[in-house]
Design a protein around this motif. Structure first.
Motif, PDB file in Angstrom:
ATOM      1  N   UNK A  39       0.864  -1.178   0.000  1.00 33.43           N
ATOM      2  CA  UNK A  39       0.000   0.000   0.000  1.00 33.43           C
ATOM      3  C   UNK A  39       0.902   1.231   0.000  1.00 33.43           C
ATOM      4  N   UNK A  40       0.512   2.274  -0.700  1.00 32.28           N
ATOM      5  CA  UNK A  40       1.397   3.427  -0.844  1.00 32.28           C
ATOM      6  C   UNK A  40       0.633   4.727  -0.612  1.00 32.28           C
ATOM      7  N   UNK A  41       1.245   5.613   0.178  1.00 37.32           N
ATOM      8  CA  UNK A  41       0.798   7.001   0.301  1.00 37.32           C
ATOM      9  C   UNK A  41       1.974   7.876  -0.090  1.00 37.32           C
ATOM     10  N   UNK A  42       1.693   9.094  -0.518  1.00 33.33           N
ATOM     11  CA  UNK A  42       2.768   9.982  -0.953  1.00 33.33           C
ATOM     12  C   UNK A  42       2.624  11.361  -0.315  1.00 33.33           C
ATOM     13  N   UNK A  43       3.756  12.070  -0.255  1.00 30.81           N
ATOM     14  CA  UNK A  43       3.777  13.438   0.260  1.00 30.81           C
ATOM     15  C   UNK A  43       4.880  14.186  -0.465  1.00 30.81           C
ATOM     16  N   UNK A  44       4.662  15.477  -0.712  1.00 31.49           N
ATOM     17  CA  UNK A  44       5.639  16.278  -1.426  1.00 31.49           C
ATOM     18  C   UNK A  44       6.567  17.068  -0.531  1.00 31.49           C
ATOM     19  N   UNK A  45       6.239  17.138   0.777  1.00 31.64           N
ATOM     20  CA  UNK A  45       7.088  17.883   1.712  1.00 31.64           C
ATOM     21  C   UNK A  45       6.771  17.436   3.132  1.00 31.64           C
ATOM     22  N   UNK A  46       7.435  18.068   4.103  1.00 27.00           N
ATOM     23  CA  UNK A  46       7.260  17.681   5.487  1.00 27.00           C
ATOM     24  C   UNK A  46       5.850  17.898   6.010  1.00 27.00           C
ATOM     25  N   UNK A  47       5.204  18.966   5.587  1.00 27.73           N
ATOM     26  CA  UNK A  47       3.845  19.249   6.040  1.00 27.73           C
ATOM     27  C   UNK A  47       2.884  18.160   5.592  1.00 27.73           C
TER      28      UNK A  47
END
Length: 239
Positions: free
Chosen positions: A30-38
């Motif tokens: 399963x995968x989640x993504x984020x572009x920065x720390x926030x």
């Protein structure tokens, strides 16, 4: 529904996030993504994450700072991504608490192999930011109680550890089956910047070997990596 390990990809390049997400999805993750720390913190607040793939170079708060912040509250495994060739950046990442690193550009097969290896080493299937630090480690014939600061053998007898030996063993069981340089061990065990000329870690290793090895003259648990430092070889379980 996919019930595989939940991986969080933190990278500011959408192409990399999408590529890695597709590759991991095909392998049952399963995968989640984020572009920065926030965005990373929002995902961690809303989901249970088994491992974080964290880019070193991020807008705003960089990967090293995020890694240090994560380690203050969580034992969730971290693989650091870096485009830099300077070994110093990788060593700093490991000293901050990352479990492994991978230099860009990288192949999806290598990343998947590293993810699986880190998950096996850490036996991590609990909640990310809410994960409590283990109170007891077990390896070979030993039980290491962190709260009581006791090392107990299979015969039930406790072995006394000095402060230096306790800190060194805690660093080793927290990073099993991975080569750690003397400077990394100094930093992990003493919680300070290591002096590159300080070789007192060798003395602590020698003393600890006399207490945990069946034959200190032929050590099998704490092995010397010539030119590299030391590696703690046994499988470690956490409680």
């Amino acid at each position: 529904m996919n019930d595989g390990p939940h991986i969080l990809i933190v990278d500011d390049h959408r192409e990399i996030r999408d590529l890695v997400s597709r590759a991991l999805g095909k392998e049952g993750f399963r995968v989640s993504t984020a572009g920065d720390g926030k965005e990373m913190r929002k995902v961690l607040a809303d989901a249970s994450i088994d491992l974080i793939v964290l880019d070193l170079m991020l807008p705003g708060e960089d990967g090293l700072s995020l890694c240090r912040s994560l380690r203050a509250t969580s034992d969730t495994p971290i693989i650091m991504l870096t485009a830099k060739g300077d070994e110093v950046d990788r060593v700093i990442g490991l000293e901050m608490g990352a479990d492994d690193y991978l230099a860009k550009p990288f192949g999806s097969r290598e990343l998947i192999a590293r993810i699986r290896a880190v998950l096996r080493r850490n036996h991590s299937r609990g909640p990310g930011p809410d994960q409590v630090k283990p109170k007891r480690f077990r390896f070979e014939r030993w039980s290491f109680d962190v709260d009581r600061r006791e090392l107990i053998g299979e015969d039930g007898v406790a072995v006394a550890l000095s402060t230096g030996e306790f800190d060194l063993l805690l660093a080793l069981v927290g990073h099993p089956q991975r080569t750690l340089s003397r400077d990394q061990l100094l930093d992990l065990a003493r919680h300070r910047a290591a002096n590159v000329f300080d070789r007192s870690i060798d003395t602590q290793v020698s003393r600890l070997r006399k207490k945990i090895e069946r034959d200190p003259g032929e050590p099998t648990l704490i092995k010397t990596v010539w030119g590299g430092g030391y590696i703690f070889t046994p499988e470690v379980s956490r409680e």
